[in-house]
Write a protein that holds these residues in place. Structure first.
Motif, PDB file in Angstrom:
ATOM      1  N   LYS A   1       9.938   7.649  -8.210  1.00  0.00           N
ATOM      2  CA  LYS A   1       9.951   7.472  -6.759  1.00  0.00           C
ATOM      3  C   LYS A   1       9.064   6.274  -6.420  1.00  0.00           C
ATOM      4  O   LYS A   1       7.905   6.215  -6.844  1.00  0.00           O
ATOM      5  N   VAL A   2       9.604   5.320  -5.670  1.00  0.00           N
ATOM      6  CA  VAL A   2       8.844   4.135  -5.264  1.00  0.00           C
ATOM      7  C   VAL A   2       8.432   4.303  -3.800  1.00  0.00           C
ATOM      8  O   VAL A   2       9.275   4.580  -2.946  1.00  0.00           O
ATOM      9  N   VAL A   3       7.138   4.141  -3.524  1.00  0.00           N
ATOM     10  CA  VAL A   3       6.614   4.292  -2.169  1.00  0.00           C
ATOM     11  C   VAL A   3       5.984   2.969  -1.739  1.00  0.00           C
ATOM     12  O   VAL A   3       4.853   2.652  -2.107  1.00  0.00           O
ATOM     13  N   PRO A   4       6.725   2.154  -0.956  1.00  0.00           N
ATOM     14  CA  PRO A   4       6.156   0.899  -0.462  1.00  0.00           C
ATOM     15  C   PRO A   4       5.105   1.171   0.620  1.00  0.00           C
ATOM     16  O   PRO A   4       5.173   2.194   1.311  1.00  0.00           O
ATOM     17  N   ALA A   5       4.169   0.263   0.750  1.00  0.00           N
ATOM     18  CA  ALA A   5       3.114   0.349   1.773  1.00  0.00           C
ATOM     19  C   ALA A   5       2.535   1.768   1.826  1.00  0.00           C
ATOM     20  O   ALA A   5       2.449   2.377   2.892  1.00  0.00           O
ATOM     21  N   ASP A   6       2.129   2.281   0.685  1.00  0.00           N
ATOM     22  CA  ASP A   6       1.683   3.664   0.557  1.00  0.00           C
ATOM     23  C   ASP A   6       0.267   3.832   1.114  1.00  0.00           C
ATOM     24  O   ASP A   6      -0.722   3.703   0.402  1.00  0.00           O
ATOM     25  N   GLU A   7       0.192   4.149   2.390  1.00  0.00           N
ATOM     26  CA  GLU A   7      -1.104   4.320   3.041  1.00  0.00           C
ATOM     27  C   GLU A   7      -1.802   5.592   2.570  1.00  0.00           C
ATOM     28  O   GLU A   7      -3.027   5.680   2.612  1.00  0.00           O
ATOM     29  N   ASP A   8      -1.030   6.582   2.116  1.00  0.00           N
ATOM     30  CA  ASP A   8      -1.659   7.793   1.587  1.00  0.00           C
ATOM     31  C   ASP A   8      -2.441   7.487   0.312  1.00  0.00           C
ATOM     32  O   ASP A   8      -3.472   8.090   0.041  1.00  0.00           O
ATOM     33  N   ARG A   9      -1.958   6.557  -0.486  1.00  0.00           N
ATOM     34  CA  ARG A   9      -2.624   6.180  -1.733  1.00  0.00           C
ATOM     35  C   ARG A   9      -3.728   5.162  -1.479  1.00  0.00           C
ATOM     36  O   ARG A   9      -4.830   5.266  -1.997  1.00  0.00           O
ATOM     37  N   PHE A  10      -3.419   4.124  -0.707  1.00  0.00           N
ATOM     38  CA  PHE A  10      -4.340   2.992  -0.581  1.00  0.00           C
ATOM     39  C   PHE A  10      -5.122   2.956   0.730  1.00  0.00           C
ATOM     40  O   PHE A  10      -6.040   2.171   0.867  1.00  0.00           O
ATOM     41  N   GLY A  11      -4.737   3.785   1.686  1.00  0.00           N
ATOM     42  CA  GLY A  11      -5.409   3.778   2.976  1.00  0.00           C
ATOM     43  C   GLY A  11      -4.966   2.599   3.829  1.00  0.00           C
ATOM     44  O   GLY A  11      -4.034   1.873   3.484  1.00  0.00           O
ATOM     45  N   THR A  12      -5.645   2.410   4.949  1.00  0.00           N
ATOM     46  CA  THR A  12      -5.350   1.290   5.843  1.00  0.00           C
ATOM     47  C   THR A  12      -6.640   0.538   6.115  1.00  0.00           C
ATOM     48  O   THR A  12      -7.736   1.085   5.992  1.00  0.00           O
ATOM     49  N   GLY A  13      -6.477  -0.714   6.460  1.00  0.00           N
ATOM     50  CA  GLY A  13      -7.636  -1.510   6.837  1.00  0.00           C
ATOM     51  C   GLY A  13      -8.523  -1.941   5.694  1.00  0.00           C
ATOM     52  O   GLY A  13      -9.668  -2.305   5.898  1.00  0.00           O
ATOM     53  N   HIS A  14      -8.015  -1.910   4.476  1.00  0.00           N
ATOM     54  CA  HIS A  14      -8.825  -2.308   3.326  1.00  0.00           C
ATOM     55  C   HIS A  14      -8.557  -3.737   2.891  1.00  0.00           C
ATOM     56  O   HIS A  14      -9.056  -4.172   1.864  1.00  0.00           O
ATOM     57  N   GLY A  15      -7.736  -4.444   3.640  1.00  0.00           N
ATOM     58  CA  GLY A  15      -7.517  -5.849   3.365  1.00  0.00           C
ATOM     59  C   GLY A  15      -6.481  -6.152   2.306  1.00  0.00           C
ATOM     60  O   GLY A  15      -6.354  -7.300   1.890  1.00  0.00           O
TER      61      GLY A  15
ATOM     62  N   ALA B   1      -4.711 -13.091   5.090  1.00  0.00           N
ATOM     63  CA  ALA B   1      -3.931 -12.041   4.433  1.00  0.00           C
ATOM     64  C   ALA B   1      -3.235 -12.555   3.186  1.00  0.00           C
ATOM     65  O   ALA B   1      -3.064 -11.824   2.219  1.00  0.00           O
ATOM     66  N   ASP B   2      -2.818 -13.817   3.176  1.00  0.00           N
ATOM     67  CA  ASP B   2      -2.142 -14.357   2.010  1.00  0.00           C
ATOM     68  C   ASP B   2      -3.069 -14.465   0.806  1.00  0.00           C
ATOM     69  O   ASP B   2      -2.610 -14.608  -0.323  1.00  0.00           O
ATOM     70  N   GLU B   3      -4.378 -14.415   1.052  1.00  0.00           N
ATOM     71  CA  GLU B   3      -5.333 -14.528  -0.040  1.00  0.00           C
ATOM     72  C   GLU B   3      -5.785 -13.164  -0.560  1.00  0.00           C
ATOM     73  O   GLU B   3      -6.482 -13.089  -1.561  1.00  0.00           O
ATOM     74  N   ALA B   4      -5.391 -12.096   0.121  1.00  0.00           N
ATOM     75  CA  ALA B   4      -5.839 -10.763  -0.260  1.00  0.00           C
ATOM     76  C   ALA B   4      -5.088 -10.266  -1.497  1.00  0.00           C
ATOM     77  O   ALA B   4      -4.017 -10.749  -1.834  1.00  0.00           O
ATOM     78  N   TYR B   5      -5.670  -9.285  -2.116  1.00  0.00           N
ATOM     79  CA  TYR B   5      -5.072  -8.685  -3.300  1.00  0.00           C
ATOM     80  C   TYR B   5      -3.978  -7.694  -2.937  1.00  0.00           C
ATOM     81  O   TYR B   5      -3.940  -7.150  -1.843  1.00  0.00           O
ATOM     82  N   ARG B   6      -3.119  -7.450  -3.902  1.00  0.00           N
ATOM     83  CA  ARG B   6      -2.095  -6.421  -3.809  1.00  0.00           C
ATOM     84  C   ARG B   6      -2.359  -5.450  -4.956  1.00  0.00           C
ATOM     85  O   ARG B   6      -3.092  -5.755  -5.889  1.00  0.00           O
ATOM     86  N   ALA B   7      -1.712  -4.280  -4.898  1.00  0.00           N
ATOM     87  CA  ALA B   7      -1.905  -3.310  -5.969  1.00  0.00           C
ATOM     88  C   ALA B   7      -0.650  -2.473  -6.167  1.00  0.00           C
ATOM     89  O   ALA B   7       0.143  -2.290  -5.245  1.00  0.00           O
ATOM     90  N   VAL B   8      -0.506  -1.982  -7.401  1.00  0.00           N
ATOM     91  CA  VAL B   8       0.492  -0.960  -7.731  1.00  0.00           C
ATOM     92  C   VAL B   8      -0.250   0.169  -8.420  1.00  0.00           C
ATOM     93  O   VAL B   8      -1.231  -0.058  -9.136  1.00  0.00           O
ATOM     94  N   PHE B   9       0.190   1.382  -8.174  1.00  0.00           N
ATOM     95  CA  PHE B   9      -0.404   2.561  -8.788  1.00  0.00           C
ATOM     96  C   PHE B   9       0.742   3.424  -9.296  1.00  0.00           C
ATOM     97  O   PHE B   9       1.654   3.759  -8.535  1.00  0.00           O
ATOM     98  N   LEU B  10       0.716   3.756 -10.569  1.00  0.00           N
ATOM     99  CA  LEU B  10       1.766   4.554 -11.179  1.00  0.00           C
ATOM    100  C   LEU B  10       1.171   5.863 -11.670  1.00  0.00           C
ATOM    101  O   LEU B  10       0.236   5.868 -12.470  1.00  0.00           O
ATOM    102  N   ARG B  11       1.692   6.972 -11.164  1.00  0.00           N
ATOM    103  CA  ARG B  11       1.238   8.298 -11.584  1.00  0.00           C
ATOM    104  C   ARG B  11       2.399   9.024 -12.237  1.00  0.00           C
ATOM    105  O   ARG B  11       3.500   9.078 -11.686  1.00  0.00           O
TER     106      ARG B  11
END
Length: 146
Positions: free
Chosen positions: A50-64, A2-12
């Motif tokens: 508005k800041v949404v941490p761990a936004d599963e609606d945007r990024f989904g779950t289980g995508h690493g 998990a420490d090697e996986a990517y992170r993301a931010v999405f701004l709309r």
């Protein structure tokens, strides 16, 4: 792994000028600072972000994606706001009919005319003609690894 996986931010940026900053990372207590960073970069009130941490609606779950808080988040947000500004400048120029624009106090200015991010967001969502090859809407994503 998990420490090697990517992170993301999405701004709309919505047509109203209000914004949602979605993060793949869990809340870390810095969310007000992230909102302020967006506000400072785009010339809007922090309350409009508005800041949404761990936004599963945007990024989904289980995508690493790595959900651990990250010291790289502010830099990724700055990259995303830079993408928003670049597209906003292009659209403001199309709206004003000029490429000679200056960013001043939260607006693109040409002579006596100005377009704020909210003005450009409304334009980008269908009130104005888009330049060839430019998609509607005003949003940006940055994927990063730190």
């Amino acid at each position: 792994m998990a420490d090697e996986a990517y992170r993301a931010v999405f701004l709309r940026v919505h047509p109203t000028g209000k914004m949602v900053l979605s993060l793949t990372t869990r809340a870390d207590g810095n969310e007000p600072g992230y909102a302020q960073l967006v506000a400072d970069e785009l010339g809007v009130p922090a309350l409009d972000v508005k800041v949404v941490p761990a936004d599963e609606d945007r990024f989904g779950t289980g995508h690493g994606f790595n959900e651990s808080p990250s010291s790289g988040t502010p830099a990724a947000i700055t990259v995303a706001t830079g993408k928003i500004l670049a597209k906003a400048k292009l659209l403001a120029g199309a709206d004003l009919g000029t490429d000679d624009l200056q960013w001043d106090n939260g607006a693109f200015v040409s002579g006596a005319e100005a377009r704020t991010i909210a003005d450009v967001a409304l334009y980008a969502h269908g009130t104005g003609a888009l330049p060839p090859g430019v998609e509607g809407g005003l949003d940006a994503q940055t994927v990063y690894k730190d």
